[in-house]
Design a protein around this motif. Structure first.
Motif, PDB file in Angstrom:
ATOM      1  N   SER A 189      83.359  32.002  70.264  1.00 48.27           N
ATOM      2  CA  SER A 189      82.298  31.412  71.095  1.00 48.27           C
ATOM      3  C   SER A 189      80.944  32.041  70.672  1.00 48.27           C
ATOM      4  CB  SER A 189      82.425  32.258  72.604  1.00 48.27           C
ATOM      5  OG  SER A 189      82.546  33.622  72.475  1.00 48.27           O
ATOM      6  N   THR A 190      79.901  31.386  70.925  1.00 49.16           N
ATOM      7  CA  THR A 190      78.391  31.410  70.549  1.00 49.16           C
ATOM      8  C   THR A 190      77.517  31.855  71.658  1.00 49.16           C
ATOM      9  OG1 THR A 190      79.104  29.539  69.032  1.00 49.16           O
ATOM     10  CG2 THR A 190      76.909  30.332  69.188  1.00 49.16           C
ATOM     11  N   LEU A 191      76.855  32.711  71.131  1.00 48.28           N
ATOM     12  CA  LEU A 191      75.612  33.259  71.977  1.00 48.28           C
ATOM     13  C   LEU A 191      74.428  33.054  71.207  1.00 48.28           C
ATOM     14  CD1 LEU A 191      76.632  36.469  73.381  1.00 48.28           C
ATOM     15  CD2 LEU A 191      76.925  34.541  74.520  1.00 48.28           C
ATOM     16  N   GLY A 192      74.000  31.608  71.739  1.00 48.36           N
ATOM     17  CA  GLY A 192      72.549  31.116  70.974  1.00 48.36           C
ATOM     18  C   GLY A 192      73.130  30.239  69.837  1.00 48.36           C
ATOM     19  N   THR A 193      73.380  28.995  70.364  1.00 47.53           N
ATOM     20  CA  THR A 193      73.803  27.946  69.296  1.00 47.53           C
ATOM     21  C   THR A 193      72.797  27.485  68.580  1.00 47.53           C
ATOM     22  OG1 THR A 193      73.409  26.167  70.949  1.00 47.53           O
ATOM     23  CG2 THR A 193      75.876  27.216  70.901  1.00 47.53           C
ATOM     24  N   THR A 194      73.307  27.122  67.241  1.00 42.07           N
ATOM     25  CA  THR A 194      72.078  26.637  66.377  1.00 42.07           C
ATOM     26  C   THR A 194      71.264  25.311  66.681  1.00 42.07           C
ATOM     27  OG1 THR A 194      73.807  27.635  64.601  1.00 42.07           O
ATOM     28  CG2 THR A 194      71.955  26.493  63.670  1.00 42.07           C
ATOM     29  N   ALA A 237      70.661  34.994  68.473  1.00 45.84           N
ATOM     30  CA  ALA A 237      70.281  35.497  69.400  1.00 45.84           C
ATOM     31  C   ALA A 237      70.575  36.829  69.764  1.00 45.84           C
ATOM     32  CB  ALA A 237      70.884  34.775  70.630  1.00 45.84           C
ATOM     33  N   GLY A 238      71.428  37.576  68.852  1.00 44.57           N
ATOM     34  CA  GLY A 238      71.936  38.831  68.893  1.00 44.57           C
ATOM     35  C   GLY A 238      70.762  40.066  68.991  1.00 44.57           C
ATOM     36  N   SER A 239      69.747  39.615  68.084  1.00 42.84           N
ATOM     37  CA  SER A 239      68.676  40.603  67.886  1.00 42.84           C
ATOM     38  C   SER A 239      67.944  40.755  69.257  1.00 42.84           C
ATOM     39  CB  SER A 239      67.615  40.022  66.812  1.00 42.84           C
ATOM     40  OG  SER A 239      68.388  40.184  65.588  1.00 42.84           O
ATOM     41  N   PHE A 292      76.178  39.664  64.610  1.00 42.90           N
ATOM     42  CA  PHE A 292      74.795  38.767  64.845  1.00 42.90           C
ATOM     43  C   PHE A 292      73.923  39.170  63.430  1.00 42.90           C
ATOM     44  CE2 PHE A 292      71.194  41.745  65.569  1.00 42.90           C
ATOM     45  CZ  PHE A 292      71.693  42.906  65.915  1.00 42.90           C
ATOM     46  N   ASN A 293      72.936  38.411  63.057  1.00 48.64           N
ATOM     47  CA  ASN A 293      72.214  38.517  61.827  1.00 48.64           C
ATOM     48  C   ASN A 293      70.993  39.232  62.190  1.00 48.64           C
ATOM     49  OD1 ASN A 293      74.268  37.419  60.479  1.00 48.64           O
ATOM     50  ND2 ASN A 293      73.161  35.378  60.184  1.00 48.64           N
ATOM     51  N   PRO A 294      70.998  40.642  62.054  1.00 53.79           N
ATOM     52  CA  PRO A 294      69.375  41.087  61.823  1.00 53.79           C
ATOM     53  C   PRO A 294      68.780  40.675  60.946  1.00 53.79           C
ATOM     54  CG  PRO A 294      71.243  42.970  61.961  1.00 53.79           C
ATOM     55  CD  PRO A 294      71.903  41.737  61.967  1.00 53.79           C
ATOM     56  N   HIS A 295      69.230  39.751  59.760  1.00 51.29           N
ATOM     57  CA  HIS A 295      68.706  39.026  58.858  1.00 51.29           C
ATOM     58  C   HIS A 295      67.726  37.957  59.537  1.00 51.29           C
ATOM     59  CE1 HIS A 295      72.497  37.407  57.218  1.00 51.29           C
ATOM     60  NE2 HIS A 295      71.610  36.447  57.788  1.00 51.29           N
ATOM     61  N   LYS A 296      68.194  37.480  60.544  1.00 50.59           N
ATOM     62  CA  LYS A 296      67.192  36.484  61.299  1.00 50.59           C
ATOM     63  C   LYS A 296      66.271  37.082  62.092  1.00 50.59           C
ATOM     64  CE  LYS A 296      70.478  32.469  61.318  1.00 50.59           C
ATOM     65  NZ  LYS A 296      71.833  31.818  61.946  1.00 50.59           N
ATOM     66  N   TRP A 297      66.493  37.904  62.957  1.00 50.43           N
ATOM     67  CA  TRP A 297      65.314  38.180  63.763  1.00 50.43           C
ATOM     68  C   TRP A 297      65.196  39.657  64.094  1.00 50.43           C
ATOM     69  CZ3 TRP A 297      65.556  36.166  69.660  1.00 50.43           C
ATOM     70  CH2 TRP A 297      64.026  35.929  69.962  1.00 50.43           C
ATOM     71  N   LEU A 298      65.610  40.462  63.242  1.00 51.77           N
ATOM     72  CA  LEU A 298      65.356  42.062  63.473  1.00 51.77           C
ATOM     73  C   LEU A 298      64.641  42.684  62.542  1.00 51.77           C
ATOM     74  CD1 LEU A 298      65.824  43.600  66.250  1.00 51.77           C
ATOM     75  CD2 LEU A 298      67.774  44.369  65.211  1.00 51.77           C
ATOM     76  N   LEU A 299      63.715  41.841  61.593  1.00 50.33           N
ATOM     77  CA  LEU A 299      62.913  42.306  60.518  1.00 50.33           C
ATOM     78  C   LEU A 299      63.492  43.148  59.391  1.00 50.33           C
ATOM     79  CD1 LEU A 299      60.248  43.863  63.215  1.00 50.33           C
ATOM     80  CD2 LEU A 299      60.078  41.546  61.853  1.00 50.33           C
ATOM     81  N   ILE A 300      64.905  42.957  59.326  1.00 50.31           N
ATOM     82  CA  ILE A 300      65.552  43.298  58.299  1.00 50.31           C
ATOM     83  C   ILE A 300      65.976  42.055  57.368  1.00 50.31           C
ATOM     84  CG2 ILE A 300      67.709  44.425  57.266  1.00 50.31           C
ATOM     85  CD1 ILE A 300      67.549  45.765  60.389  1.00 50.31           C
ATOM     86  N   ASN A 301      65.525  42.290  56.160  1.00 51.33           N
ATOM     87  CA  ASN A 301      65.376  40.853  54.934  1.00 51.33           C
ATOM     88  C   ASN A 301      66.704  40.655  54.853  1.00 51.33           C
ATOM     89  OD1 ASN A 301      62.688  42.263  54.813  1.00 51.33           O
ATOM     90  ND2 ASN A 301      62.658  40.855  53.080  1.00 51.33           N
ATOM     91  N   PHE A 302      67.128  39.607  54.477  1.00 49.01           N
ATOM     92  CA  PHE A 302      68.327  39.004  53.863  1.00 49.01           C
ATOM     93  C   PHE A 302      69.143  40.059  52.929  1.00 49.01           C
ATOM     94  CE2 PHE A 302      71.406  36.248  51.827  1.00 49.01           C
ATOM     95  CZ  PHE A 302      72.147  35.677  52.820  1.00 49.01           C
ATOM     96  N   ASP A 303      70.376  40.354  52.689  1.00 42.21           N
ATOM     97  CA  ASP A 303      71.247  40.027  53.916  1.00 42.21           C
ATOM     98  C   ASP A 303      71.824  41.265  54.523  1.00 42.21           C
ATOM     99  OD1 ASP A 303      72.186  41.122  51.492  1.00 42.21           O
ATOM    100  OD2 ASP A 303      74.227  40.265  51.584  1.00 42.21           O
ATOM    101  N   CYS A 304      71.888  41.084  55.762  1.00 42.13           N
ATOM    102  CA  CYS A 304      72.329  41.944  56.784  1.00 42.13           C
ATOM    103  C   CYS A 304      73.045  41.223  57.960  1.00 42.13           C
ATOM    104  CB  CYS A 304      70.957  42.960  57.004  1.00 42.13           C
ATOM    105  SG  CYS A 304      71.460  44.269  58.247  1.00 42.13           S
ATOM    106  N   SER A 305      74.249  41.205  58.024  1.00 38.84           N
ATOM    107  CA  SER A 305      74.830  40.575  59.246  1.00 38.84           C
ATOM    108  C   SER A 305      75.786  41.703  59.699  1.00 38.84           C
ATOM    109  CB  SER A 305      75.723  39.268  58.685  1.00 38.84           C
ATOM    110  OG  SER A 305      76.349  38.746  59.966  1.00 38.84           O
ATOM    111  N   THR A 306      75.439  42.260  60.875  1.00 46.24           N
ATOM    112  CA  THR A 306      76.269  43.130  61.386  1.00 46.24           C
ATOM    113  C   THR A 306      77.252  42.620  62.453  1.00 46.24           C
ATOM    114  OG1 THR A 306      74.482  43.380  63.071  1.00 46.24           O
ATOM    115  CG2 THR A 306      74.347  45.144  61.386  1.00 46.24           C
TER     116      THR A 306
END
Ligand code: PLP
Length: 480
Positions: A241-246, A275-277, A299-313
């Motif tokens: 399931s998705t929280l924050g669809t593309t 959306a996770g951030s 979620f991807n901190p590398h999208k919205w949490l100021l941590i450069n790619f790659d970092c998907s937690t």
């Protein structure tokens, strides 16, 4: 290059990077090049003899920069953000210098141990249930994957392995191939293409649950599909399931879907890549309610949490589900502490063996911003999206196509898809701002995602001014 030259060149590179980012607004956000542009600009053969560093750097401006889409320009509104911050870049420099390949605890104990603790820190920022926190005695815990796509796949493969074992426990005669041919995974018609791809790679059927008017899965729709599939002899085993669809940043009601999955022994994975951030902010955290039913969350901190790619937690409730699914122990990778119960060997949690020291950039960013600094970043960008939304709403020629909850605004001109396609093409052709479209309920929709860390209100106003000017010109030619 010796260490003395590196010292000098390194400082120059920091200056180059600082200048690049400081003046990025002056570059057209989208490049003006044709496919294949680069090949003719550099030699066809690799150099035989060493070249001068000056010549290499000169070619960065000549060859590379003209072909860059400037993701960190405040005029970039496409896709979703790519996170970036100075502390993360500095940490990554250090990561490159240490240059360890942290596949096991022994391969660099700090690399492994910092990662476990950083995932706990971040899990606490999100108020994840205790089950997902490794602590010193937890059954769960977190790992950094390269991308959300990998997390979805790893979860699917672990779920597949668990489902096979479960069926074989009650019927030892049935073959693994037989079981796998009956397995069904589910996701919504709004989920990211990487989810469907995970099904293809994992060799299992993937069914798309149709979504409601809010682009979310409804519990009873899922339940009906499960009943039908079970009646046909199939074995439901996984839901993503998705929280924050593309397309539109819609949210599946995980508190409703979770109990269904738990009752049916279906692995629930949650993809909250973008959306996770935002769940670090108490006002957005309710969207994560129901997380307690999930088996894995990413979620991807590398999208919205100021941590450069790659970092998907990624977090799992039972790390034994992952480790048990992919464990391999050749002699050259074993070490004397691995059975101690005190160490994590992340090579069992992921598809590749090698892994970078990515938790360093989490540590730097968390300490340099603090939770309040990170929350301020999220809130500022949501505020900018709301500002754009009100500009759109105030103009009767336009409509908003999905509720604006975070930093994404989906909008279109009232009128045909064709008209909107031309508008988007005209916008992107100016190269002053950059947007991508999506499709919602068969309609061509423009996506405006607040992306760059340095985006301010004036950029939003400028973007809207450009859009309305192009709209005016377009409607002169082709009235609504
Ligand atoms: C961006 C996105 C992805 C893909 O992210 P990667 O880390 O590049 O694999 C997956 N799911 C959603 C919902 C996304 O928005």
């Amino acid at each position: 290059m010796d260490v003395a030259e590196f010292r000098r060149r390194g400082k120059e590179m920091v200056d180059y990077v600082a200048d690049y980012l400081e003046n990025i607004e002056q570059r057209p956000v989208y490049p003006d090049v044709e496919p294949g542009y680069l090949r003719s600009m550099i030699p066809a053969e690799p150099p035989l003899e060493a070249e001068l560093y000056e010549d290499v750097l000169r070619d960065v401006e000549r060859v590379i920069m003209p072909g860059i889409t400037h993701w960190h320009s405040p005029y970039f509104y496409a896709y979703f953000p790519a996170a970036s911050s100075f502390p993360a870049m500095l940490a990554d420099m250090l990561c490159e210098a240490i240059g360890c390949i942290g596949f096991s605890w022994a391969a660099s104990p700090a690399c492994t141990e910092l990662e476990t603790v950083m995932l706990d820190w971040l899990g606490k920022m999100l108020q994840l249930p205790e089950d997902f926190i490794a602590g010193t005695h937890g059954q769960g815990g977190g790992v950094i994957q390269g991308t959300a796509s990998e997390a979805t796949l790893v979860a699917l493969l672990a779920a597949r392995c668990k489902a096979v074992r479960l069926v074989q426990a009650s019927d030892p005669k049935i073959s693994e191939a037989d079981i796998i041919s009956k397995l069904v995974a589910y996701t919504s018609d709004q989920s990211h293409s990487s989810v469907e791809r995970a099904g293809l790679i994992g060799g299992v059927k993937m069914k798309k649950v149709p979504t409601d008017q809010h682009y979310a899965i409804k519990g009873d729709v899922l339940r009906n599909m499960l009943e039908e599939d079970k009646a046909a002899g199939l074995i439901p085993f996984y839901l993503c399931s998705t929280l924050g669809t593309t397309p539109s940043c819609a949210f599946d009601p995980i508190a409703e879907l979770g109990p269904i999955c738990n009752a049916e022994k279906i692995w629930m994975h949650i993809d909250a890549a973008y959306a996770g951030s935002a769940f670090i902010c108490p006002e957005f955290r309710p969207l994560l309610n129901g997380i307690e039913f999930a088996d894995s969350f990413n979620f991807n901190p590398h999208k919205w949490l100021l941590i450069n790619f790659d970092c998907s937690t990624m977090w799992v409730k039972k790390r034994s589900d992952l480790i048990g699914a992919f464990k391999m122990d050749p002699l050259y990778l074993t070490h004397e502490n691995q059975e101690s119960g005190l160490v994590t060997d992340y090579r069992h949690w992921q598809i590749p063996l090698g892994r970078r020291f990515r938790s360093l950039k989490m540590w730097f960013v968390f300490r340099m911003y603090g939770l309040t600094g990170l929350q301020a970043h999220i809130r500022k960008q949501v505020g900018l999206a709301k500002e754009f939304e009100s500009l759109v709403r105030a103009d009767k020629r336009f409509e908003i196509c999905a509720e604006v909850i975070m930093g994404l605004v989906c909008f279109r001109l009232k009128g045909s898809n064709k008209l909107n396609e031309v508008l988007l093409k005209n916008i992107n052709h100016t190269r002053r701002i950059h947007l991508v479209p999506c499709q919602l309920s068969g309609r061509f929709v423009l996506r405006f995602a607040v992306c760059a860390r340095t985006t301010e209100s004036r950029h939003i106003q400028e973007a809207w001014q450009l859009i309305t000017q192009l709209t005016y010109e377009l409607l002169q030619e082709q009235p609504l």
